[in-house]
Design an enzyme around this catalytic site. Structure first.
Site, PDB file in Angstrom:
ATOM      1  N   CYS A  20       0.846  -1.201   0.000  1.00 50.33           N
ATOM      2  CA  CYS A  20       0.000   0.000   0.000  1.00 50.33           C
ATOM      3  C   CYS A  20       0.876   1.243   0.000  1.00 50.33           C
ATOM      4  O   CYS A  20       1.606   1.510   0.960  1.00 50.33           O
ATOM      5  CB  CYS A  20      -0.915  -0.008   1.228  1.00 50.33           C
ATOM      6  SG  CYS A  20      -1.823   1.540   1.479  1.00 50.33           S
TER       7      CYS A  20
ATOM      8  N   CYS B 164      -0.071   3.762   2.693  1.00 48.27           N
ATOM      9  CA  CYS B 164       0.421   3.324   4.003  1.00 48.27           C
ATOM     10  C   CYS B 164       1.924   3.582   4.117  1.00 48.27           C
ATOM     11  O   CYS B 164       2.428   3.921   5.195  1.00 48.27           O
ATOM     12  CB  CYS B 164       0.145   1.840   4.210  1.00 48.27           C
ATOM     13  SG  CYS B 164      -1.614   1.418   4.129  1.00 48.27           S
TER      14      CYS B 164
ATOM     15  N   ASP C  91      33.854  21.651 -18.347  1.00 44.76           N
ATOM     16  CA  ASP C  91      35.306  21.690 -18.244  1.00 44.76           C
ATOM     17  C   ASP C  91      35.846  21.302 -19.620  1.00 44.76           C
ATOM     18  O   ASP C  91      35.140  20.679 -20.413  1.00 44.76           O
ATOM     19  CB  ASP C  91      35.750  20.679 -17.180  1.00 44.76           C
ATOM     20  CG  ASP C  91      37.252  20.546 -17.115  1.00 44.76           C
ATOM     21  OD1 ASP C  91      37.939  21.566 -17.088  1.00 44.76           O
ATOM     22  OD2 ASP C  91      37.739  19.394 -17.108  1.00 44.76           O
TER      23      ASP C  91
ATOM     24  N   ASP D 218      35.376  16.191 -15.135  1.00 46.39           N
ATOM     25  CA  ASP D 218      35.904  14.832 -15.080  1.00 46.39           C
ATOM     26  C   ASP D 218      35.754  14.191 -13.711  1.00 46.39           C
ATOM     27  O   ASP D 218      36.079  13.015 -13.538  1.00 46.39           O
ATOM     28  CB  ASP D 218      37.369  14.783 -15.545  1.00 46.39           C
ATOM     29  CG  ASP D 218      38.275  15.643 -14.677  1.00 46.39           C
ATOM     30  OD1 ASP D 218      37.877  16.005 -13.559  1.00 46.39           O
ATOM     31  OD2 ASP D 218      39.392  15.954 -15.122  1.00 46.39           O
TER      32      ASP D 218
ATOM     33  N   ASP E 183      37.623  18.531 -10.477  1.00 42.82           N
ATOM     34  CA  ASP E 183      36.572  19.546 -10.453  1.00 42.82           C
ATOM     35  C   ASP E 183      35.569  19.340  -9.317  1.00 42.82           C
ATOM     36  O   ASP E 183      34.433  19.782  -9.409  1.00 42.82           O
ATOM     37  CB  ASP E 183      35.828  19.544 -11.794  1.00 42.82           C
ATOM     38  CG  ASP E 183      36.724  19.962 -12.941  1.00 42.82           C
ATOM     39  OD1 ASP E 183      37.405  20.984 -12.814  1.00 42.82           O
ATOM     40  OD2 ASP E 183      36.748  19.257 -13.965  1.00 42.82           O
TER      41      ASP E 183
END
Length: 710
Positions: free
Chosen positions: A20, A23, A407, A601, A605
Site C-alpha cells: 500500500c 500506508c 570543463d 571529469d 573539479d
C-alpha cells in the site's frame, strides 16, 4: 536520557508485504517524527528503509499500527521474494474469497432477472456473505484505525461508503464495490510487483559468486568473502565479481551493465577490470584490489536503490497534496449529504447515496503510487544507459536546464596529449629543455605531465630532483641538477618576474613554459583532441535553447581555438579551480529561472561539481572521486550521454504529469458526476481502483522506454 540520532549508524531493512503506497507514506512520516529514528526515507519501489538498529522495536510497532502484517527484516535476512509473496497462502486464500464473493454476487443479480425472487432474509444472507468474504479485512482495518484516531484513509472511505449503501438498501452495489475494490487492489499489487521486478532486474548485475583461487584448487565463494590481494578466476560467460587487475589471460568483456556501451572491451594482463562486467571469451585470472563493499558495482547498486531518499519537488507536492485532498473530499461529501435535502432539493436517501459515491472516489492511491514508481523507473532506466542519478530531485532538475558549463580537458577533449613542438629559447638545447621539464613533471599525475614524460622517453633519475613544489593551478617549482626550475603556465613565470615572448595567434594546443635559473628557457606545445560526439552535443544543446559555456585553466588562445571548433557559445580561460566556482556562481545568480549544470571529469573539479545546481561527472567508471562529488555520473566517457540523461528526465517528467492530470482529472470529473447523480458506485470504483491501476501501468512505460533506447 536523550539519544543522539546523528551518531547512530542506519542500516537497510526490508518491509516484507508492503503493498500500500498510501500506508508507506504514513509509515515514513511516522518514522521521521519518532525521536529514536529521526528523518528517514522509505523506498516504496524496493520496499526498503534505513533505520537505526536500536529503534527496530519502535519501528515495528509503528508498522503494526499502520499496516499490520508487514514485517521489518534486515535486508540480508529477508526471506520472501516478490514471487513468494504473490504465491503465499494469504494471497491464495484471498483469491478463493474473491471467487466465492463473485459467485454469490452473480447469483444475487441473476435470479431476479430469471423472475426468481428470494425471500428478503435469504437475499440479505447471500449479499452480506459475499460482502464479508471480500470486505472483512477492510472493515477490520478501518475499525482499528478509527480507534487509533487515523481517519480518512482508503479503508475508512470504502467501509463508510459500502455500509452506507447497505443502510439505504443498495446491497448489490455495496457488494459489487467492495468486490471490485478488492480485485482491483489485487491486480494493482500485481502491477506494482511487476514494476518492482523490472526495477530489480536492473539490479541483476550484482555478481552471485566468485571463483577463489586457493593454492591448486578453485572454490566458489560469496564475493563478500574474498579479501584484497587474493586471486579469482573469471570464466567465459561469468560476471566479474570484484574490482581487480588482470594478472593472467586475455578476453573481451561486456561493460554494458555498467556503462550502457554495447561494444566489448579487450582486457589483457595489467588492465583494470571492474565488478559487474561480463567475461565473453577467454579465462581471466584477477588479483582483487578492493573488497566487494567498496567495488564499483556495489556503489552503483547503492546509488540506484537509495536515489529515492532525495525526493523531487513534484513528489513532495503530491505527498503534501494527498494529506489534504482526502479530508477535503470527505467534507464535500458530508455537505452534499446534508445541505441539499435541508433546502428541499430532494430526499436524504438520494443525496446520501451521491455522497457515498463521492467517498468511494476520493482515495489518492493513483497519485501516491505512480509518482514514486515513475521516478524510480526513470532513475533505474538511466542506470541501464550507464547514467547514475543520485536522486529524483536531480532527475527533475535536468528538465529545467538553461545553462550547461563544461570543463575542457578530459570532458570535451580526450585528455590524451602529445608533444608536437619544442621551442627552446636562445642559449638552450631542445634535448636539455625536455630533460629538465620531464624531471620537473616526474611526480605529477596530470595528463600533460604524463605526455611530456612519455615524449622524453628516458628514465628519470629521482636523485636529480632536490626540491619539489606544486603551485596550485599554475605549475611546478623545483630544483633539478642544481638549477631552479619553473614549469607551467605563463603566469607562473610572470609571478617570478621572468619575461616571456608574446603568444603566437592560431596556436592549437597547450603551451608549457619553462624557466631555468631565472631565465626563460623555452616552451613546449602539447596538443589535445576533441572527444567523439562533443561537437554534436554542443550543437544539440544550443539548438534546444540551452546556453553552453566552457571553463578551462588553459591559455586564452588554446581555449579560443577549442571553443571555435566545438561551437561553444561562451568560454573563459586561464582559470584556477576557485575561478571556475566563481564563474558557476555568477551564472547561477544570473539565471534564476533555470538550472546551471556543470560537467567535469569528477577528479579535479570536485568543488565546482558540488557547487552547481547539478554536477555531472563524465567518465566516472571506477572513479571514487566522481561518484562522491557529482549528482549525476556518466559512467561512459561520452559527452552525448548528457543528452540521453536530459531526454530520460523529460520523458520521466512527462509520464508523471500524465498520471497527475489523468488521476486528478478522472477523480474530480467523477466527483462532479457523482454530485449531480449521474455516476453511481459502479463508476466510482473505477475512478478509484481502475485509475490507480492505469497510472501504475503508465509509470512502467519509463522502464520500457529506456529499454528500447538501450
Amino acid at each position: 536520557m536523550s539519544i543522539d540520532i546523528q551518531s547512530q549508524e542506519k542500516l537497510k531493512y526490508r518491509l516484507e508485504g508492503l503493498s500500500c503506497a498510501n500506508c508507506a507514506l504514513k509509515i515514513e512520516k511516522a518514522f521521521s517524527s519518532e525521536v529514536t529514528i529521526g528523518e528517514t526515507s522509505l523506498n516504496f519501489a524496493t520496499q526498503t528503509v534505513y533505520l537505526p538498529p536500536a529503534a527496530l522495536e519502535v519501528a515495528q510497532r509503528i508498522i503494526d499500527r499502520i499496516e499490520p502484517g508487514v514485517i521489518l527484516r534486515p535486508i540480508n535476512q529477508s526471506s520472501k521474494s516478490l514471487e513468494q509473496e504473490e504465491n503465499s497462502s494469504d494471497v491464495k486464500w484471498k483469491k478463493i474469497r474473491m471467487l466465492g464473493a463473485g459467485m454469490l454476487l452473480a447469483i444475487g443479480l441473476i435470479l431476479p432477472v430469471l423472475n426468481i425472487n428470494l425471500p428478503l432474509a435469504l437475499e440479505y444472507t447471500v449479499f452480506l456473505t459475499a460482502y464479508f468474504l471480500v470486505g472483512y479485512e477492510v472493515l477490520y482495518t478501518a475499525l482499528r484505525n478509527i480507534t487509533k484516531g487515523a481517519l480518512f484513509d482508503e479503508n475508512f472511505l470504502m467501509a463508510l461508503g459500502t455500509i452506507g449503501a447497505i443502510a439505504i438498501k443498495q446491497l448489490p452495489e455495496a457488494v459489487g464495490v467492495m468486490l471490485f475494490y478488492t480485485v482491483g487492489e489485487y491486480i494493482q499489487d500485481l502491477a506494482v510487483n511487476r514494476s518492482r521486478r523490472s526495477i530489480q532486474a536492473l539490479m541483476d548485475i550484482r555478481p552471485d559468486y566468485a571463483n577463489l583461487v586457493h593454492q591448486l584448487d578453485v572454490q566458489k565463494v560469496a564475493p563478500e568473502d574474498v579479501q584484497v590481494g587474493q586471486l579469482i578466476l573469471v570464466r567465459p560467460g561469468e560476471k566479474v565479481p570484484l574490482d581487480g587487475e588482470v594478472v593472467n589471460g586475455s578476453s573481451f568483456v561486456d561493460t554494458s551493465a555498467l556503462t550502457g556501451e554495447s561494444v566489448p572491451r579487450n582486457m589483457e594482463k595489467g588492465d583494470t577490470i571492474l565488478a559487474g562486467m561480463v567475461n565473453s571469451s577467454g579465462v581471466l585470472t584477477v588479483r582483487v584490489t578492493r573488497p566487494f563493499a567498496e567495488s564499483s558495482i556495489q556503489k552503483i547498486l547503492d546509488l540506484v536503490e537509495n536515489a529515492s531518499s532525495r525526493k523531487a519537488p513534484t513528489e513532495k507536492f503530491i505527498t503534501t497534496f494527498s494529506r489534504y485532498y482526502t479530508p477535503a473530499v470527505v467534507f464535500i461529501a458530508l455537505g452534499i449529504a446534508i445541505i441539499p435535502p435541508l433546502i428541499g432539493m430532494g430526499t436524504f436517501s438520494e443525496w446520501v447515496y451521491r455522497a457515498l459515491t463521492i467517498l468511494v472516489i476520493s482515495c489518492p492511491c493513483a497519485l501516491v503510487i505512480s509518482v514514486p514508481l515513475g521516478y524510480f523507473g526513470g532513475i533505474g532506466g538511466a542506470s541501464r544507459q550507464g547514467i547514475l542519478v543520485k536522486g529524483a530531485n536531480y532527475l527533475e532538475a535536468l528538465t529545467k536546464v538553461k545553462t550547461v558549463v563544461f570543463d575542457k580537458t578530459g570532458t570535451l577533449t580526450q585528455g590524451v596529449f602529445d608533444v608536437v613542438k619544442i621551442n627552446p629559447a636562445k642559449g638552450f638545447e631542445a634535448e636539455f629543455l625536455m630533460e629538465i621539464t620531464a624531471a620537473a613533471e616526474a611526480h605529477s599525475s596530470h595528463p600533460i605531465a604524463k605526455s611530456i614524460r612519455e615524449s622524453y622517453g628516458s628514465a628519470i633519475d629521482q636523485g636529480d630532483i632536490e626540491d619539489y613544489e606544486e603551485v596550485s593551478g599554475k605549475g611546478i617549482r623545483a630544483r633539478i641538477k642544481g638549477y631552479d626550475v619553473l614549469v607551467g603556465k605563463a603566469v607562473l613565470l610572470k609571478d617570478s618576474g621572468i619575461l616571456i615572448p608574446d603568444e603566437e595567434h592560431g596556436i592549437k594546443g597547450t603551451l608549457v613554459y619553462v624557466a631555468i635559473s631565472g631565465k626563460y628557457a623555452g616552451q613546449i606545445l602539447i596538443s589535445d583532441r576533441l572527444k567523439f560526439g562533443a561537437k554534436e552535443t554542443i550543437r544539440a544543446l544550443e539548438n534546444s535553447g540551452v546556453k553552453t559555456v566552457m571553463l578551462t585553466g588553459d591559455h586564452q588562445t588554446v581555449a579560443e581555438s577549442v571553443a571555435q571548433d566545438l561551437g561553444v557559445g561562451e568560454f573563459h580561460a586561464d582559470l584556477l579551480p576557485q575561478d571556475k566556482v566563481a564563474w558557476v556562481e555568477k551564472l547561477m545568480n544570473g539565471d534564476s529561472q533555470g538550472k546551471v549544470v556543470f560537467v567535469g571529469d569528477g577528479i579535479n573539479d570536485a568543488p565546482v561539481l558540488m557547487r552547481a545546481d547539478v554536477g555531472i561527472a563524465m567518465g566516472g567508471l571506477g572513479s571514487d572521486a566522481a561518484i562522491e562529488a557529482a549528482d549525476v555520473v556518466l559512467m561512459e566517457d561520452q559527452p552525448a550521454k548528457l543528452l540521453t540523461a536530459i531526454e530520460i528526465a523529460f520523458f520521466t517528467k512527462k509520464i508523471i504529469w500524465q498520471n497527475i492530470f489523468f488521476a486528478l482529472g478522472i477523480k474530480l470529473g467523477f466527483v462532479f458526476l457523482g454530485a449531480i447523480g449521474i455516476a453511481t458506485m459502479w463508476e466510482a470504483v473505477f475512478a478509484d481502483v481502475g485509475v490507480a491501476l492505469l497510472a501504475v501501468l503508465n509509470a512502467t512505460r519509463v522502464n520500457r522506454h529506456t529499454s528500447l533506447e538501450s
